[in-house]
Design an enzyme around this catalytic site. Sequence first.
Site, PDB file in Angstrom:
ATOM      1  N   ASP A  60      -6.388  -1.381 -11.775  1.00  0.00           N
ATOM      2  CA  ASP A  60      -6.339  -1.925 -10.426  1.00  0.00           C
ATOM      3  C   ASP A  60      -7.074  -0.921  -9.516  1.00  0.00           C
ATOM      4  O   ASP A  60      -7.457   0.172  -9.940  1.00  0.00           O
ATOM      5  CB  ASP A  60      -4.895  -2.176  -9.968  1.00  0.00           C
ATOM      6  CG  ASP A  60      -4.853  -3.219  -8.844  1.00  0.00           C
ATOM      7  OD1 ASP A  60      -5.851  -3.357  -8.116  1.00  0.00           O
ATOM      8  OD2 ASP A  60      -3.819  -3.888  -8.687  1.00  0.00           O
TER       9      ASP A  60
HETATM   10  C1  NOJ Z   1      -5.619  -4.616  -5.521  1.00  0.00           C
HETATM   11  C2  NOJ Z   1      -4.864  -5.778  -6.076  1.00  0.00           C
HETATM   12  O1  NOJ Z   1      -3.626  -5.350  -6.610  1.00  0.00           O
HETATM   13  C3  NOJ Z   1      -5.622  -6.536  -7.151  1.00  0.00           C
HETATM   14  O2  NOJ Z   1      -4.914  -7.688  -7.468  1.00  0.00           O
HETATM   15  C4  NOJ Z   1      -7.023  -6.842  -6.684  1.00  0.00           C
HETATM   16  O3  NOJ Z   1      -7.710  -7.591  -7.665  1.00  0.00           O
HETATM   17  C5  NOJ Z   1      -7.733  -5.550  -6.387  1.00  0.00           C
HETATM   18  N1  NOJ Z   1      -7.029  -4.854  -5.319  1.00  0.00           N
HETATM   19  C6  NOJ Z   1      -9.176  -5.764  -5.973  1.00  0.00           C
HETATM   20  O4  NOJ Z   1      -9.244  -6.351  -4.737  1.00  0.00           O
END
Ligand code: NOJ
Length: 743
Positions: A271
Amino acid sequence: MTSEIGSERVERLLAELTLEEKLGQLTQYFYFGAIDGGAETADGAPTQPQLVEGALATGGAGALLFVNDPAETNRLQRQAIEGSRHGIPVLFGFDVIHGLRTIFPVPIALAATWDADVIERSQSVAAREARAVGINWVFAPMVDIARDPRWGRMIEGAGEDPLLGGMVAAAQVRGFQGEGIGSAEHVIAGPKHFAGYGAALGGRDYDEANISDQELWNTYFPPFHEAIKAGAGNIMAAYQDLNGVPASGNRWLLHEVLREALGFEGFVVSDANSVRDLETHHFAADLTDAGARALNAGMDMEMAIFDPAFGHLRAAVEDGRVDIARIDESVRRILTAKEALGLFDAPFVDEDAAATVLGDPAHRVAAREAAEASAVLLRNEGVLPLDAAALNRVAVIGPMAASARDTIGPWVFDYDLDETVTIVDGLRTALDGRAEVTYASGVPFDRREFPSMFEMFGDSGPFSPEDFDADAEFAHAVSDAAAADVAVVVLGERQDMIGENASRSSLELPGDQLRLLQAVAETGTPVVLVLMSGRPLDLRWADENVPAILEVWYPGTQGGAAIANLLLGAATPAGRLPFTWPRTVGQVPIHHAVTRSHDPQAQGRRYWDEQSTPLYPFGHGLSYAAFSYGAVAVSAGEVGIDGEVVVSVDVTNTSDRDGAEVVQLYLHQRYGSASRPLRQLAAFERVEVPAGQTRRMQFRIGAEQRRYWSAAIRDWTLDATTFDVWVGGDATASAHAEFTVTA
Ligand code: NOJ
């Protein structure tokens, strides 16, 4: 997509890449070009976009994210190819959660259709629009099980149940990827967040999750498993600690479970910043350690804004903490994905064609149909559908009824507010020339106590003006209602109150909305409450005092058109709750598949001040049609341990209106190696039943439906025991049968 040995091209590249180039392939950068507008830094240091373009110039990036303009994806792709000695293209990832330009209902709404075809079609439109602008990989679907509605991200998932969650996950993967990675007009899907993110302590986003092994295997992993079986090319690792080890550095999770038990062969991405975060977790000593531990745990690609931990891995290779073969394995997976997508041969998009794809009217039709299919009629005491012929005046009340930004919901970036149909627009168009539709907001938009993280994208939606006269507007709404034949009151949470980093400590209607609803109801005009939310809210008063309640979620670009059709009976509601609806926040977490222990008689009233039962059970949803169930028949009273029974039941539409019923089968194991849920959803089917007709439904219940992971023997098992079966329209289904399984 297998990673054990790559194609000739992949193996040749692997042999030629330097260590730095390999680490570049394992890095995904945010690209904030469109967001910071090219602003210079105060001290003259490179801006974030300049840093990223610097990396592209030396083959130092394997993927980018947050670029959704076709001219930009082409420009950056050209830089990547020219900057890499071997002409390796980058992947473009993006959060395409419920549509790119054409916005579909939010994911929890799609889950409420219980309909794989609708879900697959929706995400295949999203994929087509994404691919047209150069995005070739989406960070979706989110398949985290969520049983605590305080957690704002429950809106992105499919709710509480692993079987429904698995169906929704697989349908989305098929929608995004088509026949498989490389299908024209499709993208790689990235189910997320592996794993346990939905169990955040107290519903507070990013907090630790402590989940027993039996819950992981029986509840939290199955949707991922279904997504993997459907061919998902990517998985995103979660942020949080899972049972004391950060998910992004958890080798048991990313290797033993994901690769060995669930058979995943694609690539794992972190993530955003979650590899660097291993230091924040007080797990890794420094960034080199963070990179080494994530990579050794099974992470293939790091998503970062700047200074990725993987960029520090040379030191870990030199001191032996990281084996180059492990790096090669990840690079092979990334290059294989690029090759499967066809990027080596066709890295660019047709910028002129993109506008045509984004504007395709067929996409809007699909969005409207999905919104119609996802609405859940929670309550209806004879008010709906409205009889257009008998209406002279309709009072639409509530700020979100006229807010395009709230109609489409959170987690969207490339939307078009001008084409978005609000509820006021939808009703005005549908009733044009027949009835007057008045509008009053009644209450102001509630500002969050803390700014939304999405405000950096200018994305909070409308705020009420400084000079908003709350008393006058409240009185205006009430007098509109008094003068109308029906009041359509649109309440809920504005879109930035839910989603990432938007947990709530209360489930009450924010601000003054309940008082407004009460004042409107007091006028004596019949009230329809239309709820916009991505989680259950406290509806105890409304459930007793408002004759009709329709949950429409955040219904998307065509939301208002769909809701007008539903309210006026041109479409019949058939959505069903993908979660248990609590009465109050004090009951959460709450879900249907619980086990029973002491004193069943007392189970209804264990709180001093509230019943223990939910306000609406899992699977609940009414229709303008009406359905009755015949007796449940089981093909055999006794089967062997690997045997299968066929459960049959007749479902009759007893009304004079066609409608769809979601027929649900619940199973209960009476005794065995471990305690099993009182009721567990084991099969379901959404079926259209024309007025007055009967459909015979059949469900196969075999070893797959009975198997579970037993904490007593710490393995999967099948018990010789007796099962209860219930079939009906929600988790309180009463039509019952039983069968016995012998050893
Ligand atoms: C954080 C989020 O938890 C995730 O779901 C997302 O895909 C990423 N940021 C990228 O934006």
